[in-house]
Motif scaffolding. Structure first.
Motif, short mmCIF file in Angstrom:
data_model
loop_
_atom_site.label_atom_id
_atom_site.label_comp_id
_atom_site.label_asym_id
_atom_site.label_seq_id
_atom_site.Cartn_x
_atom_site.Cartn_y
_atom_site.Cartn_z
N ILE A 10 73.73 72.41 68.55
CA ILE A 10 72.52 73.13 69.34
C ILE A 10 71.62 73.66 68.30
CG2 ILE A 10 72.06 75.30 70.68
CD1 ILE A 10 74.89 74.57 72.05
N PRO A 11 71.92 74.09 67.24
CA PRO A 11 70.85 74.85 66.15
C PRO A 11 70.12 73.80 65.79
CG PRO A 11 73.14 75.85 65.88
CD PRO A 11 73.36 74.79 66.80
N GLY A 14 67.62 72.68 68.58
CA GLY A 14 66.67 73.60 69.00
C GLY A 14 65.71 73.90 67.80
N SER A 15 66.03 73.88 66.79
CA SER A 15 65.12 74.04 65.70
C SER A 15 64.02 72.99 65.45
CB SER A 15 65.76 74.67 64.41
OG SER A 15 66.45 73.56 63.63
N TRP A 42 65.72 80.49 65.55
CA TRP A 42 66.96 79.70 65.47
C TRP A 42 67.58 79.72 63.90
CZ3 TRP A 42 69.47 77.38 68.89
CH2 TRP A 42 68.86 76.95 70.18
N LEU A 43 67.20 80.42 63.11
CA LEU A 43 68.00 80.58 61.89
C LEU A 43 68.73 81.57 62.14
CD1 LEU A 43 68.34 79.99 58.70
CD2 LEU A 43 66.57 81.79 58.41
N LEU A 45 70.04 82.52 65.19
CA LEU A 45 70.95 82.08 66.18
C LEU A 45 71.98 80.98 65.69
CD1 LEU A 45 68.46 81.45 69.21
CD2 LEU A 45 70.28 83.24 68.98
N THR A 46 71.80 80.65 64.58
CA THR A 46 72.61 79.65 63.99
C THR A 46 73.92 80.23 63.62
OG1 THR A 46 71.07 78.21 63.34
CG2 THR A 46 73.26 77.86 62.18
N THR A 47 74.00 81.34 63.18
CA THR A 47 75.18 82.16 62.57
C THR A 47 76.26 82.49 63.77
OG1 THR A 47 74.01 83.25 60.92
CG2 THR A 47 76.10 84.16 61.67
N VAL A 49 76.30 80.88 66.71
CA VAL A 49 76.93 79.47 67.27
C VAL A 49 77.91 78.96 66.41
CG1 VAL A 49 76.15 77.14 67.80
CG2 VAL A 49 74.62 78.99 68.66
#
Length: 70
Positions: A10-11, A14-15, A42-43, A45-47, A49
């Protein structure tokens, strides 16, 4: 349970897809051009996820007492 690993896609997807689909300076996100704001979001949100993938992965669970003794 193997579908949990698809969450890790996903990350990056998405990015990478956001700037390709909307390559424009306007609108601004938190005062930044759209592309920079999109990548920054997105950076961040990556953590969560990746933490979710780690928590849901059965390989990261502690073994039971009888399994640890063998």
């Amino acid at each position: 349970m193997k579908s949990i690993r698809y969450l890790a896609w996903i990350p990056p997807v998405g990015s990478l897809l956001g700037p390709l689909l909307h390559n424009d300076v306007h609108p601004f996100i938190l005062g930044m051009p759209f592309i920079l704001g999109w990548i920054s979001v997105w950076l961040l949100l990556t953590t969560p996820v990746m933490a979710l993938v780690y928590l849901l992965d059965p390989a990261n669970r502690e073994p039971a007492d009888d399994e640890a003794a063998t």
